[in-house]
Design a protein around this motif. Structure first.
Motif, PDB file in Angstrom:
ATOM      1  N   VAL A  27       0.784  -1.269  -0.084  1.00 24.85           N
ATOM      2  CA  VAL A  27       0.144  -0.005   0.119  1.00 24.85           C
ATOM      3  C   VAL A  27       1.016   1.255  -0.133  1.00 24.85           C
ATOM      4  O   VAL A  27       2.073   1.159   0.425  1.00 24.85           O
ATOM      5  CB  VAL A  27      -1.021   0.241   1.186  1.00 24.85           C
ATOM      6  N   ALA A  28       0.300   2.213  -0.265  1.00 29.79           N
ATOM      7  CA  ALA A  28       1.296   3.429  -0.606  1.00 29.79           C
ATOM      8  C   ALA A  28       0.204   4.950   0.446  1.00 29.79           C
ATOM      9  O   ALA A  28      -0.649   4.945   0.548  1.00 29.79           O
ATOM     10  CB  ALA A  28       1.190   4.146  -1.758  1.00 29.79           C
ATOM     11  N   VAL A  29       1.388   5.507   1.228  1.00 28.07           N
ATOM     12  CA  VAL A  29       1.041   6.510   2.047  1.00 28.07           C
ATOM     13  C   VAL A  29       1.123   7.528   1.394  1.00 28.07           C
ATOM     14  O   VAL A  29       2.240   8.145   0.917  1.00 28.07           O
ATOM     15  CB  VAL A  29       1.725   6.298   3.398  1.00 28.07           C
ATOM     16  N   ILE A  30       0.165   8.459   1.298  1.00 28.34           N
ATOM     17  CA  ILE A  30       0.180   9.667   0.653  1.00 28.34           C
ATOM     18  C   ILE A  30      -0.005  10.918   1.793  1.00 28.34           C
ATOM     19  O   ILE A  30      -0.539  10.874   2.658  1.00 28.34           O
ATOM     20  CB  ILE A  30      -1.093  10.134  -0.299  1.00 28.34           C
ATOM     21  N   THR A  31       1.060  12.030   1.429  1.00 31.08           N
ATOM     22  CA  THR A  31       1.057  13.153   2.534  1.00 31.08           C
ATOM     23  C   THR A  31       0.607  14.374   1.430  1.00 31.08           C
ATOM     24  O   THR A  31       0.952  14.462   0.126  1.00 31.08           O
ATOM     25  CB  THR A  31       2.373  13.145   2.965  1.00 31.08           C
ATOM     26  N   ILE A  32      -0.017  15.449   1.910  1.00 32.94           N
ATOM     27  CA  ILE A  32      -0.030  16.661   1.406  1.00 32.94           C
ATOM     28  C   ILE A  32       0.855  17.664   2.174  1.00 32.94           C
ATOM     29  O   ILE A  32       0.516  17.911   3.409  1.00 32.94           O
ATOM     30  CB  ILE A  32      -1.329  16.928   1.147  1.00 32.94           C
TER      31      ILE A  32
END
Length: 307
Positions: A27-32
């Motif tokens: 899975v990929a963790v997305i940050t802004i």
């Protein structure tokens, strides 16, 4: 026309940075702007280019690691361990993935913390046991480690699936002494078994000899009884014959001593033929013959007397 190509080029660049492919099993963790935003599932995903960033890709598959370390027992013996552990992310829930992504600065830091925790748990257990107990406590060591670190690993977002102690070895000096102890124990057991076998053999031999003596004694007893019965029957028949002869000669008014004289001469003849030099004294007087005759007649009178 040039503007059109520039616009098309910019659109292609935006499209390229908008697409994110997440491999199966991760899975990929997305940050802004550095703050957690969301989790991307495996497959084709879209993100806002230059704003949403893939902070970290996390594997949700089982992973393994091999550990090698040393512990000291309560009696100051060094024990070398080789362990293999299997672990994985606890689940795919968002909070769990956030823990895995942000609890440690990187994967290497997590592995260092995990291995040191397991080593510390095993060392604390081994420190309370003696060297002679360790080999028999393999399963107890594993259960102790799992009970110690399961809660801690869950707080990190992981789960310990399995722990195997593949090798437990002592220093060379201790290994040699242990081998000597085992060898001496085997020799002692062999000597005890040999002694038991020898005792059983001798006991059986004694029983067999006793049975043989018993059987021989019984046979000798039976033979003696038969010989005695034979002699008694022989004597009875001789007495009967002599008594009958005496009666006949008395009825014919003949001297019964002739019978004794005849027996006496036959006996002397037999002794001469078969005596082989032996000396035998016989009472051949008239008084002895008369005495014998009276005894035979008395026996006969007792047999024909009314009962």
């Amino acid at each position: 026309m040039t503007f059109f190509f520039i616009l098309l080029f910019l659109l292609l660049i935006l499209g390229f940075f908008s697409i994110a492919i997440v491999r199966q099993g991760t899975v990929a963790v997305i940050t802004i702007f550095g703050k957690y935003a969301r989790v991307m599932a495996p497959g084709l995903n879209f993100k806002i280019p230059f704003i949403e960033v893939i902070y970290r890709r996390i594997s949700i598959q089982n992973r393994s690691a091999e550990l090698t370390f040393q512990a000291i027992t309560a009696d100051q013996a060094n024990v070398n361990f080789k362990a293999m552990l299997v672990y994985s992310v606890l689940n795919q829930e968002e909070e769990t993935i956030k823990n895995v992504a942000f609890k440690f600065i990187d994967e290497a830091s997590f592995m260092q913390a995990l291995t040191r925790t397991i080593e510390g748990s095993i060392r604390s257990f081994v420190a309370t046991k003696r060297q002679s107990e360790i080999l028999a406590l393999r399963s107890e060591i594993i259960e102790h480690v799992k009970s110690q670190i399961d809660t801690l690993l869950e707080s990190w977002g992981y789960h310990l699936i399995d722990l195997q102690l593949n090798d437990i070895a002592f220093d060379e000096v201790i290994m040699r002494s242990m081998a000597q102890v085992v060898a001496s124990s085997n020799l002692k057991a062999a000597a005890e078994n040999e002694g038991q076998a020898l005792l059983i053999t001798k006991t059986k031999a004694a029983e067999a000899e006793g049975n043989a003596i018993k059987i021989s004694a019984e046979a000798e007893k039976t033979a003696a009884q038969l010989r005695g019965q034979g002699v008694a029957l022989f004597r009875e028949e001789v007495a009967k014959g002599m008594a009958e002869s005496a009666k006949v000669m008395t009825a014919a008014e003949l001297d019964a001593s002739l019978i004794l004289f005849s027996i006496w001469t036959e006996a002397i003849k037999h002794f001469a033929e078969n005596g082989k030099g032996n000396v035998i004294f016989l009472d051949g007087s008239t008084e002895g013959m008369e005495k014998t005759m009276k005894q035979l007649l008395a026996v006969e009178q007792m047999k024909i007397a009314p009962k």
